[in-house]
Every structure is written in C-alpha cells, then in structure tokens.
Motif scaffolding. Sequence first.
Motif, PDB file in Angstrom:
ATOM      1  N   GLY A 183       0.825  -1.203   0.000  1.00 38.87           N
ATOM      2  CA  GLY A 183       0.000   0.000   0.000  1.00 38.87           C
ATOM      3  C   GLY A 183       0.857   1.249   0.000  1.00 38.87           C
ATOM      4  N   TRP A 184       0.208   2.403  -0.095  1.00 36.45           N
ATOM      5  CA  TRP A 184       0.958   3.660  -0.165  1.00 36.45           C
ATOM      6  C   TRP A 184       0.469   4.691   0.845  1.00 36.45           C
ATOM      7  CZ3 TRP A 184      -1.397   1.521  -4.613  1.00 36.45           C
ATOM      8  CH2 TRP A 184      -2.657   2.037  -4.953  1.00 36.45           C
ATOM      9  N   SER A 185      -0.077   4.204   1.939  1.00 34.93           N
ATOM     10  CA  SER A 185      -0.462   5.103   3.019  1.00 34.93           C
ATOM     11  C   SER A 185       0.786   5.705   3.663  1.00 34.93           C
ATOM     12  CB  SER A 185      -1.281   4.345   4.059  1.00 34.93           C
ATOM     13  OG  SER A 185      -1.609   5.172   5.146  1.00 34.93           O
ATOM     14  N   ILE A 186       0.729   6.984   3.944  1.00 33.77           N
ATOM     15  CA  ILE A 186       1.855   7.682   4.565  1.00 33.77           C
ATOM     16  C   ILE A 186       1.393   8.243   5.909  1.00 33.77           C
ATOM     17  CG2 ILE A 186       3.561   9.534   4.332  1.00 33.77           C
ATOM     18  CD1 ILE A 186       3.061   9.435   1.292  1.00 33.77           C
ATOM     19  N   GLY A 187       1.931   7.717   6.993  1.00 35.84           N
ATOM     20  CA  GLY A 187       1.581   8.223   8.311  1.00 35.84           C
ATOM     21  C   GLY A 187       1.981   9.677   8.488  1.00 35.84           C
ATOM     22  N   TYR A 216       3.988   9.256  -2.428  1.00 34.91           N
ATOM     23  CA  TYR A 216       4.688   8.001  -2.125  1.00 34.91           C
ATOM     24  C   TYR A 216       5.650   7.635  -3.258  1.00 34.91           C
ATOM     25  CZ  TYR A 216       5.170   2.898  -1.670  1.00 34.91           C
ATOM     26  OH  TYR A 216       5.670   1.623  -1.607  1.00 34.91           O
ATOM     27  N   ALA A 217       5.173   7.717  -4.497  1.00 33.21           N
ATOM     28  CA  ALA A 217       5.978   7.318  -5.652  1.00 33.21           C
ATOM     29  C   ALA A 217       7.152   8.247  -5.891  1.00 33.21           C
ATOM     30  CB  ALA A 217       5.101   7.253  -6.900  1.00 33.21           C
ATOM     31  N   GLY A 218       7.145   9.411  -5.255  1.00 38.69           N
ATOM     32  CA  GLY A 218       8.294  10.293  -5.347  1.00 38.69           C
ATOM     33  C   GLY A 218       9.484   9.809  -4.543  1.00 38.69           C
ATOM     34  N   ARG A 219       9.270   8.891  -3.609  1.00 36.80           N
ATOM     35  CA  ARG A 219      10.354   8.365  -2.769  1.00 36.80           C
ATOM     36  C   ARG A 219      10.645   6.889  -3.008  1.00 36.80           C
ATOM     37  NH1 ARG A 219      12.251  11.056   1.744  1.00 36.80           N
ATOM     38  NH2 ARG A 219      13.922   9.526   1.438  1.00 36.80           N
ATOM     39  N   PHE A 220       9.641   6.126  -3.424  1.00 30.65           N
ATOM     40  CA  PHE A 220       9.812   4.691  -3.588  1.00 30.65           C
ATOM     41  C   PHE A 220       9.682   4.281  -5.050  1.00 30.65           C
ATOM     42  CE2 PHE A 220       8.206   4.782   0.908  1.00 30.65           C
ATOM     43  CZ  PHE A 220       9.383   4.314   1.494  1.00 30.65           C
ATOM     44  N   SER A 221      10.157   3.072  -5.339  1.00 30.64           N
ATOM     45  CA  SER A 221      10.124   2.573  -6.710  1.00 30.64           C
ATOM     46  C   SER A 221       9.017   1.556  -6.944  1.00 30.64           C
ATOM     47  CB  SER A 221      11.478   1.944  -7.067  1.00 30.64           C
ATOM     48  OG  SER A 221      11.845   0.961  -6.105  1.00 30.64           O
ATOM     49  N   ALA A 222       8.312   1.144  -5.871  1.00 37.94           N
ATOM     50  CA  ALA A 222       7.293   0.105  -6.038  1.00 37.94           C
ATOM     51  C   ALA A 222       6.303   0.133  -4.887  1.00 37.94           C
ATOM     52  CB  ALA A 222       7.945  -1.275  -6.109  1.00 37.94           C
ATOM     53  N   THR A 223       5.182  -0.516  -5.125  1.00 36.57           N
ATOM     54  CA  THR A 223       4.210  -0.792  -4.065  1.00 36.57           C
ATOM     55  C   THR A 223       3.525  -2.117  -4.375  1.00 36.57           C
ATOM     56  OG1 THR A 223       2.352   0.105  -2.776  1.00 36.57           O
ATOM     57  CG2 THR A 223       2.241   0.373  -5.163  1.00 36.57           C
ATOM     58  N   GLU A 224       2.982  -2.732  -3.332  1.00 35.85           N
ATOM     59  CA  GLU A 224       2.244  -3.980  -3.502  1.00 35.85           C
ATOM     60  C   GLU A 224       0.772  -3.707  -3.232  1.00 35.85           C
ATOM     61  OE1 GLU A 224       3.777  -8.002  -1.969  1.00 35.85           O
ATOM     62  OE2 GLU A 224       2.175  -7.490  -0.548  1.00 35.85           O
ATOM     63  N   ILE A 225      -0.073  -4.036  -4.208  1.00 38.75           N
ATOM     64  CA  ILE A 225      -1.514  -3.868  -4.059  1.00 38.75           C
ATOM     65  C   ILE A 225      -2.088  -5.147  -3.473  1.00 38.75           C
ATOM     66  CG2 ILE A 225      -3.692  -3.471  -5.261  1.00 38.75           C
ATOM     67  CD1 ILE A 225      -2.122  -1.919  -7.380  1.00 38.75           C
ATOM     68  N   ASN A 226      -2.482  -5.109  -2.204  1.00 41.36           N
ATOM     69  CA  ASN A 226      -3.077  -6.264  -1.536  1.00 41.36           C
ATOM     70  C   ASN A 226      -4.597  -6.253  -1.608  1.00 41.36           C
ATOM     71  OD1 ASN A 226      -1.042  -8.052  -0.080  1.00 41.36           O
ATOM     72  ND2 ASN A 226      -0.298  -6.015   0.450  1.00 41.36           N
ATOM     73  N   PHE A 253       8.361   3.535 -11.991  1.00 40.41           N
ATOM     74  CA  PHE A 253       7.655   2.978 -10.834  1.00 40.41           C
ATOM     75  C   PHE A 253       6.917   1.708 -11.254  1.00 40.41           C
ATOM     76  CE2 PHE A 253       4.239   2.545  -7.747  1.00 40.41           C
ATOM     77  CZ  PHE A 253       4.854   2.889  -6.550  1.00 40.41           C
ATOM     78  N   ARG A 254       6.842   0.729 -10.317  1.00 42.10           N
ATOM     79  CA  ARG A 254       6.174  -0.518 -10.634  1.00 42.10           C
ATOM     80  C   ARG A 254       5.211  -0.935  -9.516  1.00 42.10           C
ATOM     81  NH1 ARG A 254       7.816   0.932 -14.658  1.00 42.10           N
ATOM     82  NH2 ARG A 254       9.143  -0.123 -16.193  1.00 42.10           N
TER      83      ARG A 254
END
Length: 250
Positions: free
Chosen positions: A10-14, A31-41, A64-65
Amino acid sequence: MNRVFTGCAGWSIGREYWPRFASDGTHLQRYAGRFSATEINSSFYRPHRAQTYQRWADSVGPDFRFSVKLPKSITHERRLQSCEDELDSFFAQCTQLGDRLGCVLVQLPPGLIYEPQIARAFFREVRLRYKGSLVLEPRNDSWLAADELLQTLHIGRVAADPAVLSAGFQPGGWPGVQYWRLHGSPRIYHSEYGVARLRALSEQVLMGAASTTEYWFIFDNTASGFAINDALTFQALLGNAGNPSSNNVP
C-alpha cells in the motif's frame, strides 16, 4: 545490480512521515516520489475497475512498478482449479497498469498442498494471460517440491518473514525474480526491523546480486507504522541499487 524495487504494502503515509515526502499531490503521487514500487493487496479481497488501475498508472513515473496480488477467489476458494473466468477478469483489470505492472503475486493458503498436475495446469493458464514477473508465496512445505516447475515457467518463490516454510527466509524457484515480503518479526505486521537487521539483509543481497535478476523488497509491517521508515532505511542501505536519490540512511 539492476532492477531493484523497494516499497510498502500500500501507499499510506503516516502523518509522522509527511515531512519526508513532497507536500503536493495525492498519497500515491507523494509516495511514488520516494519509492520505486508498491504492492496492491486490496486486489486479493475485491476487484478493482480497469479505470482505477489506469488512474494509478497515470499517477506515477515511468520507472515505478506495481505488484498486484491475485484474488483469494482463485487461490483460496477455487484452490487453483476451474478458475479461467476469474483469471480473465483479473488480468483484464490489472493489465491496465500497462508497463507499470511489475509483478503478480500468488499467495496460497496454508492448507493447500502441492499437487503437480493441478499446479502445472494452473500456472500454464496464468502464463497464457501474463508473461511478466510472477512470484508464488506458498505456505505449505509440500510446495518446496515445485521448484522444477517454477523454474520451467519462470516463477520466483517468495521469501517471507516470519518464515513459514522450512526453507527459511530465502527466495526460491526461478532466480530471475527474487521477492522478499517483510511482514515484521517477531510480532507479525507490527515489529520494526531497524538498521542492524536491514543492513544484514542488504549485504546478503548485494553479495549475491546478479544483473539478470529482478529484486523486490516489500515491507508489510504497517500495523504500527514502521513500514515506511524501514523501507526508506533499507533503500538507503542499498544505495544506488535501491534508489539513486537515497544515499544516506535516514
């Protein structure tokens, strides 16, 4: 070391992490500005419209993937059998991510044992619909006997922490894609990994790194809010391999 994807489930940011992300844009864009991927659960529990996947793809940069989890109706209810219609629907939806679709994750229930004929038929059906990176997270030791099938069909076996299989916290199957799911341990979904444990993992990976391999590191210890910090720390420890913009441990 090429093709390293680091991120969270997920891409929730506390709120406590907001200063470390851009202030403008949606949560996904920030979120995508700092990370290269996320997992959609969430795709495991319910379908998403094709237009939703398209919107997500349009929200992120070209490098991004997304990793997308196969629905439980296929893995847990149908138990990999007679699910061609469900596979058609799922791939018609998630392939709207286009080239941002980086991987499909197949997680199995603990009680599902490896039956070679069923597994072979199922994964061949998957491969008819999807040629990209594919990983399997079995939770029954019988699937350790499936490595030949996984290598033949280019399917990686997930390294999950806490480890469920007797093989431990090591990826298996086809070595062309190696995928770690870090749920937090000893308290699953809650425990923080911290710099020492993440450094040990980064050194292990870097020592065995091959340019022909795709690496995924997904932090799912989200319940107490540690996933973001652990993922940022791990990304920095990998240096240029994890993210060219992150060279210092935060």
